[in-house]
Motif scaffolding. Structure first.
Motif, PDB file in Angstrom:
ATOM      1  N   ARG A 313       0.828  -1.211   0.000  1.00  0.00           N
ATOM      2  CA  ARG A 313       0.000   0.000   0.000  1.00  0.00           C
ATOM      3  C   ARG A 313       0.862   1.260   0.000  1.00  0.00           C
ATOM      4  O   ARG A 313       0.510   2.265  -0.630  1.00  0.00           O
ATOM      5  N   TYR A 314       1.990   1.215   0.698  1.00  0.00           N
ATOM      6  CA  TYR A 314       2.868   2.380   0.663  1.00  0.00           C
ATOM      7  C   TYR A 314       3.490   2.549  -0.719  1.00  0.00           C
ATOM      8  O   TYR A 314       3.573   3.671  -1.240  1.00  0.00           O
ATOM      9  N   LEU A 315       3.913   1.450  -1.326  1.00  0.00           N
ATOM     10  CA  LEU A 315       4.500   1.536  -2.661  1.00  0.00           C
ATOM     11  C   LEU A 315       3.471   1.999  -3.690  1.00  0.00           C
ATOM     12  O   LEU A 315       3.810   2.620  -4.689  1.00  0.00           O
ATOM     13  N   ALA A 316       2.193   1.710  -3.430  1.00  0.00           N
ATOM     14  CA  ALA A 316       1.133   2.155  -4.345  1.00  0.00           C
ATOM     15  C   ALA A 316       0.876   3.645  -4.251  1.00  0.00           C
ATOM     16  O   ALA A 316       0.474   4.280  -5.235  1.00  0.00           O
ATOM     17  N   THR A 317       1.111   4.226  -3.043  1.00  0.00           N
ATOM     18  CA  THR A 317       0.731   5.615  -2.813  1.00  0.00           C
ATOM     19  C   THR A 317       1.898   6.553  -2.530  1.00  0.00           C
ATOM     20  O   THR A 317       1.787   7.767  -2.730  1.00  0.00           O
ATOM     21  N   GLY A 318       2.996   6.014  -2.011  1.00  0.00           N
ATOM     22  CA  GLY A 318       4.131   6.841  -1.637  1.00  0.00           C
ATOM     23  C   GLY A 318       3.911   7.659  -0.385  1.00  0.00           C
ATOM     24  O   GLY A 318       4.644   8.622  -0.121  1.00  0.00           O
ATOM     25  N   ARG A 319       2.935   7.271   0.428  1.00  0.00           N
ATOM     26  CA  ARG A 319       2.697   8.032   1.656  1.00  0.00           C
ATOM     27  C   ARG A 319       2.047   7.166   2.726  1.00  0.00           C
ATOM     28  O   ARG A 319       1.530   6.081   2.436  1.00  0.00           O
ATOM     29  N   VAL A 320       2.110   7.630   3.957  1.00  0.00           N
ATOM     30  CA  VAL A 320       1.422   6.998   5.076  1.00  0.00           C
ATOM     31  C   VAL A 320       0.524   8.032   5.741  1.00  0.00           C
ATOM     32  O   VAL A 320       0.737   9.247   5.594  1.00  0.00           O
ATOM     33  N   VAL A 321      -0.464   7.548   6.466  1.00  0.00           N
ATOM     34  CA  VAL A 321      -1.369   8.408   7.215  1.00  0.00           C
ATOM     35  C   VAL A 321      -0.937   8.362   8.677  1.00  0.00           C
ATOM     36  O   VAL A 321      -0.812   7.279   9.262  1.00  0.00           O
ATOM     37  N   ASP A 322      -0.693   9.516   9.268  1.00  0.00           N
ATOM     38  CA  ASP A 322      -0.311   9.547  10.681  1.00  0.00           C
ATOM     39  C   ASP A 322      -1.420   8.964  11.542  1.00  0.00           C
ATOM     40  O   ASP A 322      -2.609   9.146  11.264  1.00  0.00           O
ATOM     41  N   GLY A 323      -1.009   8.265  12.598  1.00  0.00           N
ATOM     42  CA  GLY A 323      -1.992   7.740  13.527  1.00  0.00           C
ATOM     43  C   GLY A 323      -2.000   6.229  13.570  1.00  0.00           C
ATOM     44  O   GLY A 323      -1.130   5.550  13.022  1.00  0.00           O
ATOM     45  N   VAL A 324      -3.028   5.708  14.248  1.00  0.00           N
ATOM     46  CA  VAL A 324      -3.147   4.283  14.529  1.00  0.00           C
ATOM     47  C   VAL A 324      -4.432   3.742  13.936  1.00  0.00           C
ATOM     48  O   VAL A 324      -5.500   4.352  14.046  1.00  0.00           O
ATOM     49  N   ASP A 325      -4.324   2.582  13.284  1.00  0.00           N
ATOM     50  CA  ASP A 325      -5.491   1.868  12.763  1.00  0.00           C
ATOM     51  C   ASP A 325      -5.563   0.525  13.482  1.00  0.00           C
ATOM     52  O   ASP A 325      -4.713  -0.345  13.274  1.00  0.00           O
ATOM     53  N   ARG A 326      -6.544   0.353  14.366  1.00  0.00           N
ATOM     54  CA  ARG A 326      -6.731  -0.914  15.078  1.00  0.00           C
ATOM     55  C   ARG A 326      -7.800  -1.713  14.342  1.00  0.00           C
ATOM     56  O   ARG A 326      -8.959  -1.295  14.280  1.00  0.00           O
ATOM     57  N   LEU A 327      -7.410  -2.831  13.791  1.00  0.00           N
ATOM     58  CA  LEU A 327      -8.309  -3.590  12.943  1.00  0.00           C
ATOM     59  C   LEU A 327      -9.272  -4.442  13.770  1.00  0.00           C
ATOM     60  O   LEU A 327      -8.865  -5.064  14.752  1.00  0.00           O
ATOM     61  N   PRO A 328     -10.541  -4.489  13.384  1.00  0.00           N
ATOM     62  CA  PRO A 328     -11.511  -5.306  14.118  1.00  0.00           C
ATOM     63  C   PRO A 328     -11.315  -6.791  13.814  1.00  0.00           C
ATOM     64  O   PRO A 328     -10.706  -7.161  12.807  1.00  0.00           O
ATOM     65  N   ALA A 329     -11.845  -7.610  14.683  1.00  0.00           N
ATOM     66  CA  ALA A 329     -11.740  -9.069  14.516  1.00  0.00           C
ATOM     67  C   ALA A 329     -12.847  -9.554  13.584  1.00  0.00           C
ATOM     68  O   ALA A 329     -13.746 -10.299  13.977  1.00  0.00           O
ATOM     69  N   SER A 330     -12.766  -9.116  12.327  1.00  0.00           N
ATOM     70  CA  SER A 330     -13.792  -9.475  11.355  1.00  0.00           C
ATOM     71  C   SER A 330     -13.678 -10.942  10.961  1.00  0.00           C
ATOM     72  O   SER A 330     -12.586 -11.513  10.923  1.00  0.00           O
ATOM     73  N   ALA A 331     -14.811 -11.554  10.670  1.00  0.00           N
ATOM     74  CA  ALA A 331     -14.823 -12.969  10.304  1.00  0.00           C
ATOM     75  C   ALA A 331     -14.126 -13.202   8.972  1.00  0.00           C
ATOM     76  O   ALA A 331     -13.495 -14.246   8.764  1.00  0.00           O
ATOM     77  N   ASP A 332     -14.247 -12.235   8.062  1.00  0.00           N
ATOM     78  CA  ASP A 332     -13.642 -12.373   6.734  1.00  0.00           C
ATOM     79  C   ASP A 332     -12.436 -11.446   6.618  1.00  0.00           C
ATOM     80  O   ASP A 332     -12.408 -10.363   7.202  1.00  0.00           O
ATOM     81  N   GLN A 333     -11.463 -11.870   5.826  1.00  0.00           N
ATOM     82  CA  GLN A 333     -10.278 -11.052   5.623  1.00  0.00           C
ATOM     83  C   GLN A 333     -10.621  -9.821   4.806  1.00  0.00           C
ATOM     84  O   GLN A 333     -11.185  -9.934   3.716  1.00  0.00           O
ATOM     85  N   PRO A 334     -10.286  -8.620   5.298  1.00  0.00           N
ATOM     86  CA  PRO A 334     -10.593  -7.406   4.537  1.00  0.00           C
ATOM     87  C   PRO A 334      -9.790  -7.374   3.234  1.00  0.00           C
ATOM     88  O   PRO A 334      -8.650  -7.849   3.181  1.00  0.00           O
ATOM     89  N   PRO A 335     -10.350  -6.798   2.179  1.00  0.00           N
ATOM     90  CA  PRO A 335      -9.601  -6.685   0.930  1.00  0.00           C
ATOM     91  C   PRO A 335      -8.477  -5.670   1.075  1.00  0.00           C
ATOM     92  O   PRO A 335      -8.577  -4.714   1.853  1.00  0.00           O
ATOM     93  N   VAL A 336      -7.383  -5.883   0.354  1.00  0.00           N
ATOM     94  CA  VAL A 336      -6.289  -4.922   0.369  1.00  0.00           C
ATOM     95  C   VAL A 336      -6.558  -3.879  -0.705  1.00  0.00           C
ATOM     96  O   VAL A 336      -6.884  -4.207  -1.845  1.00  0.00           O
ATOM     97  N   THR A 337      -6.461  -2.606  -0.315  1.00  0.00           N
ATOM     98  CA  THR A 337      -6.797  -1.513  -1.219  1.00  0.00           C
ATOM     99  C   THR A 337      -5.579  -0.629  -1.457  1.00  0.00           C
ATOM    100  O   THR A 337      -4.674  -0.561  -0.619  1.00  0.00           O
TER     101      THR A 337
END
Length: 372
Positions: A313-337
């Motif tokens: 995702r970083y190589l796709a965009t060349g940037r990061v978003v400051d902060g924290v992303d805590r992922l939920p315990a979803s039953a299905d694997q989230p798609p990579v965007t």
């Protein structure tokens, strides 16, 4: 050889020598990435510097990284060391001197403090995705992103489950042994000074407050079942007469050893003593049998997937978003965007109990498939 070519070659050699000498922060400017617009690797190489793949957690994580890299069209090269930062530092220098290509690095420092310079050198070549441990302030300029486990969240979830167990026991009319009716607690945690243990300890007690009367905190010599057994056995006789209501262990691995020591000491885990543990590593049978009240999911599979996805995702965009992303315990694997990753992306850490260990599914996988 033309004069221009000789000048360019000399400049490149001089710059590389200066870079590898590690002299001065001015010698290293983190590499800039222009986003490709896609998470597809198109055959590019991600290089992972990790601790020993003889370790079951690490080997499981590498297997997941390879699968995810292949799925996204990346090649993954792995360079491991025997939990030795001196060895890893040499490996980093050798790789950089070789001139081999790398679109990104996944970097698991063997020692967070003495591994900063290697992160600095790698950052001049390509973005660095750190696994494990805190991003130290002095390493911050050279670490692009840090996905994976969150020891603070694991410690807090241990605290949540301990509070739940206290409430359930009181609803059944259980009388605890501590002063003022508080439950007596014995903590068996990681070796002295080990960052994981320090962070989980603090997060646990931040969460439970003064709910417990702490009898003792004992550090194991080795963070495994034998270490847990030895540490618990050594202090059990000192506190048994006071009445041990709870044992909290830094990991399931440590906790399974503590369970064995409690049993040999004439106590009944799951009946006389409630055992709450951290990550669900090692032998799953004590929890399945109800000897351990709860553990916390820390999956090397999800961590490996996140490492590759963060790099992509970083190589796709060349940037990061400051902060924290805590992922939920979803039953299905989230798609990579193909959007920018957060600087910190933490994997889900749901509680595992005897009641859900065979039914819980996270990212399309069972607990058995997520663990090691």
């Amino acid at each position: 050889m033309t004069r221009w070519y000789r000048a360019v070659l000399l400049a490149a050699v001089t710059a590389t020598a200066f870079l590898l000498s590690g002299c001065g922060d001015a010698a290293v400017v983190p590499a800039k990435v222009t986003g490709t617009g896609t998470v597809e690797g198109r055959g590019a190489t991600i290089v992972a510097f990790v601790v020993s793949t003889a370790n079951s957690y690490v080997s499981t994580e590498i297997k997941a990284m390879r699968a995810e890299a292949g799925r996204l069209g990346y090649r993954l090269d792995v360079i491991d060391n025997n939990f030795d930062q001196t060895q890893q530092n040499q490996q980093v220098r050798q790789f950089l001197a070789s001139g081999k290509p790398a679109a990104a690095f996944v970097y698991w420092p063997a020692n967070n403090d003495t591994g900063v310079n290697s992160a600095r050198l790698l950052a001049a070549r390509a973005p660095v995705i750190q696994l494990n441990g805190r991003v130290l302030p002095q390493a911050g300029p050279y670490i692009t992103a840090r996905p994976g486990q969150d020891n603070e969240a694991i410690g807090a979830e241990m605290g949540n489950m301990a509070l739940q167990a206290v409430a359930e026991a009181r609803s059944r009319g259980v009388t605890f042994h501590g002063p003022g009716g508080k439950p007596n607690l014995l903590e068996i945690t990681y070796p002295t000074g080990y960052e994981t243990g320090i962070v989980r300890h603090q997060a646990f007690f931040d969460r439970v407050g003064d709910t417990f009367n702490v009898l003792a905190t004992e550090n194991v010599k080795s963070p495994d079942a034998q270490g847990g057994f030895t540490a618990t056995s050594q202090i059990l006789s000192k506190y048994k007469a006071a009445g041990i209501d709870f044992v909290v262990a830094g990991s399931n691995n440590i906790g399974t050893g503590a369970v064995k020591a409690l049993q040999q000491g004439g106590l009944r885990p799951g009946e006389d003593v409630t055992v709450v543990v951290g990550d669900f590593s090692g032998d799953q049978q004590p929890l399945k049998q109800g000897l351990i009240y709860s553990a916390v999911l820390q999956s090397p599979v999800i961590e490996g997937i996140l490492a590759i996805q963060t790099a992509a995702r970083y190589l796709a965009t060349g940037r990061v978003v400051d902060g924290v992303d805590r992922l939920p315990a979803s039953a299905d694997q989230p798609p990579v965007t193909a959007d920018a990753p957060s600087r910190f992306t933490y994997m889900p850490n749901p509680a595992i109990t005897p009641h859900n260990v065979n039914t819980l599914r996270v990212w399309g996988r069972t607990v058995q498939e997520l663990q090691f």
